[in-house]
Design a protein around this motif. Structure first.
Motif, PDB file in Angstrom:
ATOM      1  N   ILE A  13     -36.171  17.860  69.521  1.00  0.00           N
ATOM      2  CA  ILE A  13     -35.575  16.946  70.501  1.00  0.00           C
ATOM      3  C   ILE A  13     -35.553  15.513  69.987  1.00  0.00           C
ATOM      4  N   LEU A  14     -36.680  15.053  69.468  1.00  0.00           N
ATOM      5  CA  LEU A  14     -36.751  13.677  68.974  1.00  0.00           C
ATOM      6  C   LEU A  14     -35.800  13.472  67.803  1.00  0.00           C
ATOM      7  N   THR A  15     -35.665  14.471  66.962  1.00  0.00           N
ATOM      8  CA  THR A  15     -34.715  14.381  65.839  1.00  0.00           C
ATOM      9  C   THR A  15     -33.303  14.169  66.346  1.00  0.00           C
ATOM     10  N   ASP A  16     -32.914  14.918  67.367  1.00  0.00           N
ATOM     11  CA  ASP A  16     -31.584  14.745  67.956  1.00  0.00           C
ATOM     12  C   ASP A  16     -31.427  13.353  68.559  1.00  0.00           C
ATOM     13  N   MET A  17     -32.483  12.852  69.192  1.00  0.00           N
ATOM     14  CA  MET A  17     -32.425  11.521  69.810  1.00  0.00           C
ATOM     15  C   MET A  17     -32.126  10.441  68.786  1.00  0.00           C
ATOM     16  N   VAL A  18     -32.934  10.385  67.742  1.00  0.00           N
ATOM     17  CA  VAL A  18     -32.813   9.277  66.798  1.00  0.00           C
ATOM     18  C   VAL A  18     -31.576   9.394  65.914  1.00  0.00           C
ATOM     19  N   ASN A  19     -30.977  10.584  65.883  1.00  0.00           N
ATOM     20  CA  ASN A  19     -29.755  10.757  65.098  1.00  0.00           C
ATOM     21  C   ASN A  19     -28.490  10.454  65.885  1.00  0.00           C
ATOM     22  N   GLU A  20     -28.630  10.120  67.170  1.00  0.00           N
ATOM     23  CA  GLU A  20     -27.457   9.732  67.951  1.00  0.00           C
ATOM     24  C   GLU A  20     -26.860   8.454  67.380  1.00  0.00           C
ATOM     25  N   GLU A  21     -25.549   8.403  67.374  1.00  0.00           N
ATOM     26  CA  GLU A  21     -24.884   7.201  66.884  1.00  0.00           C
ATOM     27  C   GLU A  21     -25.136   6.044  67.848  1.00  0.00           C
ATOM     28  N   THR A  22     -25.384   4.887  67.288  1.00  0.00           N
ATOM     29  CA  THR A  22     -25.637   3.716  68.115  1.00  0.00           C
ATOM     30  C   THR A  22     -25.239   2.454  67.363  1.00  0.00           C
ATOM     31  N   LEU A  23     -24.822   1.453  68.131  1.00  0.00           N
ATOM     32  CA  LEU A  23     -24.483   0.158  67.553  1.00  0.00           C
ATOM     33  C   LEU A  23     -25.601  -0.858  67.792  1.00  0.00           C
ATOM     34  N   SER A  24     -26.734  -0.347  68.218  1.00  0.00           N
ATOM     35  CA  SER A  24     -27.848  -1.226  68.547  1.00  0.00           C
ATOM     36  C   SER A  24     -28.345  -1.966  67.307  1.00  0.00           C
ATOM     37  N   PRO A  25     -28.711  -3.245  67.469  1.00  0.00           N
ATOM     38  CA  PRO A  25     -29.305  -3.990  66.355  1.00  0.00           C
ATOM     39  C   PRO A  25     -30.757  -3.581  66.085  1.00  0.00           C
ATOM     40  N   ILE A  26     -31.322  -2.764  66.959  1.00  0.00           N
ATOM     41  CA  ILE A  26     -32.709  -2.337  66.822  1.00  0.00           C
ATOM     42  C   ILE A  26     -32.760  -1.082  65.956  1.00  0.00           C
ATOM     43  N   ASP A  27     -33.630  -1.103  64.966  1.00  0.00           N
ATOM     44  CA  ASP A  27     -33.762   0.041  64.059  1.00  0.00           C
ATOM     45  C   ASP A  27     -34.674   1.088  64.708  1.00  0.00           C
ATOM     46  N   ILE A  28     -34.077   1.931  65.542  1.00  0.00           N
ATOM     47  CA  ILE A  28     -34.851   2.916  66.299  1.00  0.00           C
ATOM     48  C   ILE A  28     -35.488   3.947  65.365  1.00  0.00           C
ATOM     49  N   LYS A  29     -34.784   4.324  64.310  1.00  0.00           N
ATOM     50  CA  LYS A  29     -35.350   5.301  63.368  1.00  0.00           C
ATOM     51  C   LYS A  29     -36.622   4.765  62.723  1.00  0.00           C
ATOM     52  N   ARG A  30     -36.600   3.521  62.333  1.00  0.00           N
ATOM     53  CA  ARG A  30     -37.784   2.930  61.695  1.00  0.00           C
ATOM     54  C   ARG A  30     -38.946   2.867  62.676  1.00  0.00           C
ATOM     55  N   ILE A  31     -38.679   2.451  63.908  1.00  0.00           N
ATOM     56  CA  ILE A  31     -39.731   2.371  64.926  1.00  0.00           C
ATOM     57  C   ILE A  31     -40.321   3.755  65.181  1.00  0.00           C
ATOM     58  N   THR A  32     -39.456   4.771  65.208  1.00  0.00           N
ATOM     59  CA  THR A  32     -39.906   6.142  65.429  1.00  0.00           C
ATOM     60  C   THR A  32     -40.798   6.612  64.291  1.00  0.00           C
ATOM     61  N   GLN A  33     -40.359   6.367  63.081  1.00  0.00           N
ATOM     62  CA  GLN A  33     -41.138   6.782  61.902  1.00  0.00           C
ATOM     63  C   GLN A  33     -42.487   6.104  61.877  1.00  0.00           C
ATOM     64  N   GLU A  34     -42.535   4.812  62.220  1.00  0.00           N
ATOM     65  CA  GLU A  34     -43.801   4.068  62.249  1.00  0.00           C
ATOM     66  C   GLU A  34     -44.750   4.658  63.310  1.00  0.00           C
ATOM     67  N   ALA A  35     -44.184   5.007  64.466  1.00  0.00           N
ATOM     68  CA  ALA A  35     -45.016   5.561  65.533  1.00  0.00           C
ATOM     69  C   ALA A  35     -45.597   6.911  65.130  1.00  0.00           C
ATOM     70  N   LEU A  36     -44.792   7.744  64.504  1.00  0.00           N
ATOM     71  CA  LEU A  36     -45.248   9.079  64.119  1.00  0.00           C
ATOM     72  C   LEU A  36     -46.236   9.024  62.946  1.00  0.00           C
ATOM     73  N   ALA A  37     -46.160   7.968  62.153  1.00  0.00           N
ATOM     74  CA  ALA A  37     -47.056   7.826  61.023  1.00  0.00           C
ATOM     75  C   ALA A  37     -48.391   7.176  61.383  1.00  0.00           C
ATOM     76  N   SER A  38     -48.461   6.583  62.564  1.00  0.00           N
ATOM     77  CA  SER A  38     -49.672   5.846  62.942  1.00  0.00           C
ATOM     78  C   SER A  38     -50.777   6.784  63.397  1.00  0.00           C
TER      79      SER A  38
END
Length: 209
Positions: free
Chosen positions: A184-209
């Motif tokens: 589910i989370l993989t599908d979420m972060v792979n959604e296309e977005t024009l957001s200036p926020i790097d959601i993939k990076r934030i997700t990776q940091e959270a999962l690595a912490s």
């Protein structure tokens, strides 16, 4: 008086909005949150059952549908504030439980009091149903924050809400959590977005912490 008072009080959950005081593209009431938590929880429980868990479905629906009823009395306290210390979290819980208990004693007929005490209790515990409630509750924080970031909301609180909820979820030992993280989370972060926020990076940091 009586159960009518309880039924009527439910309208108040529609007027309490989550994450007060911050700019949001979309408001979410506590009532809407509670409904979504039930939807998440039943799917998460289905995943657990497929892996051999025994689910007490009556308990699951009771604790998920009523888990935020106490906010009628204290409102929605922002997660960073509520969890800033164990002592504060326990005090807030004591106040909330005390006011729910008082409401039951004052308004609920004697023959139903034990039922309401059971249904309106704090449902998060170490049982599989309690853990599923914890995941479902945090999952709604993930989705609310994700939607705001995806639309370009740069309020730091939503980044923190998203990251903290993911960290909490990934440390809960359930099969449905493994499925959420892998699928589910993989599908979420792979959604296309024009957001200036790097959601993939934030997700990776959270999962690595």
């Amino acid at each position: 008086m009586g159960i009518h008072t309880y039924f009527r009080s439910l309208n108040e959950l529609e007027r309490i909005y989550r994450c007060p005081g911050k700019f949001k593209f979309e408001e979410h009431s506590v009532a809407a949150h509670s409904w979504k938590v039930v939807q998440y929880a039943k799917t998460l429980a289905d995943i657990e059952e497929r892996h051999g868990a025994q689910i007490d479905w009556k308990k699951l629906y009771e604790i998920t549908s009523s888990h935020d009823y106490g906010e009628i009395f204290i409102g929605d306290i922002k997660t960073p504030v509520k969890h800033s210390s164990v002592e504060l979290r326990n005090l807030i819980l004591q106040v909330e439980e005390g006011m729910v208990h008082h409401f039951i004693e004052e308004h609920i007929p004697e023959e139903f009091k034990s039922i309401f005490r059971n249904q309106l209790r704090e449902g998060k515990d170490d049982s599989v149903e309690g853990l599923i409630l914890e995941v479902a509750d945090k999952l709604d924080q993930v989705y609310e924050a994700f939607a705001e970031m995806q639309r370009g909301n740069t309020e730091k609180e939503f980044v923190k809400m998203y990251r903290d909820a993911l960290v909490k979820i990934k440390n809960i030992p359930l099969k449905c959590v493994d499925y959420f993280l892998a699928e589910i989370l993989t599908d979420m972060v792979n959604e296309e977005t024009l957001s200036p926020i790097d959601i993939k990076r934030i997700t990776q940091e959270a999962l690595a912490s």
